[in-house]
Scaffold this motif. Sequence first.
Motif, short mmCIF file in Angstrom:
data_model
loop_
_atom_site.label_atom_id
_atom_site.label_comp_id
_atom_site.label_asym_id
_atom_site.label_seq_id
_atom_site.Cartn_x
_atom_site.Cartn_y
_atom_site.Cartn_z
N GLN A 144 3.10 -1.55 -6.35
CA GLN A 144 2.11 -0.90 -6.08
C GLN A 144 1.04 -1.62 -6.37
O GLN A 144 1.03 -2.00 -7.81
N GLN A 175 -7.21 0.82 -6.44
CA GLN A 175 -6.86 1.57 -4.99
C GLN A 175 -7.93 2.42 -5.03
O GLN A 175 -8.53 3.34 -5.63
N SER A 179 1.15 -1.43 0.08
CA SER A 179 0.08 0.49 -0.11
C SER A 179 1.16 1.36 -0.15
O SER A 179 2.20 0.44 0.81
N ARG A 217 -4.36 4.98 3.03
CA ARG A 217 -3.81 4.57 3.20
C ARG A 217 -4.26 4.18 1.26
O ARG A 217 -5.63 3.97 1.38
N HIS A 245 -8.20 -2.89 5.74
CA HIS A 245 -7.52 -2.28 4.58
C HIS A 245 -6.08 -2.67 4.33
O HIS A 245 -5.21 -1.84 4.58
N GLN A 251 -4.93 1.43 -1.00
CA GLN A 251 -4.74 -0.05 -1.58
C GLN A 251 -6.28 -0.66 -2.32
O GLN A 251 -7.17 0.18 -1.85
#
Length: 345
Positions: free
Chosen positions: A260, A289, A163, A308, A213, A310
């Motif tokens: 990522q 994401q 993340s 975050r 998450h 993600q």
Amino acid sequence: MCIARNKRDEPFGGINIIVAGDFAQLPPITSGDVLYAGSVTSAPHSANSVHSQKAAAGKALWHQFTTVVILKQNMRQKSQTANDGKLRKCLANMSYGACPDADIKLLNSRIVGRANGRPNLSDPRFHHVSIITSWNAHRDKINEVRSVQFAEEAGKSLQELYSNDKWEADVKESRKKKRGQAHEVNPKRINNEINPFLKETLWSLPHSCSQNHPGVLKLCIGPPVMIKRNLATECCVTNGAEGRVVGWKSKPLDDSGKMQLETVFVELTCPPKPTQLERLPANVVPISQVAVATKCMMPNGKVLTINRDQVPLVPNFAMTDYNSQGKTRPDNVVDLHNCRNHHSV
């Protein structure tokens, strides 16, 4: 409803309301009392806190519902074998925590074991069935172990995808920028970057310690996953939807070589309706994401709030009893030993 219809003295602005649900499900996750608790009064008083007054108003509204329809026909389990009938009766009795000896005997006959007639967990029919357990920590550990096992059995390697974490102030500042307001960096920090040591600690947290998450997703092609956000209800991309990974797109996170995620392509398992997106196979949907203000429970017990970025997915070799509610599954593997009450069972 009252504001929209300009009728503030009528419940729901004078609109007729129908609510539906299962009263035998697990109690709501809440830090306070639920509206139907005896400790919540239905008479608001100015001496009470604002929260208590709102709860009292909510309970008074709840008491406006005077017509109740109880549905008794089972629409999920329609087969009529003798064992099916016993299971239906057992589940109905379990809703009230009143299972007689015959029900207990039926449950005991389904406990995994080596005796004749007992189910065997190594049976291929149970091999990729998500295990239902009550504890998030148990779910995370089962998912961790089974992800590695799945990759080994498939002859694939797990890729770690990280993340993008920053201090939560980024979210607030971006909102100010969109509104054209002045913005400032938190005066306690030079910028909103998290130092590398703390980043590694945040990434190492179990998913249950970061509001599901995840800091790191370990993926290969094929493993089961669960979506953890309502992203596109019209495409059946909802919180709790199940599927399997069929591909993903990623990009470098930084100069360290870490990657990522940008998008994960998930083939939905038994969606409520067929989904067909342009240039994608049937029932395959892209999960992109999302940036979420995430509360992370650190190993020392301190809670840090970060922003975050993600993909909202977790492995689905195991799920909690809360996540299992409302699902129809032909095979169920349940950790009964750790169920907290008869509703959980």
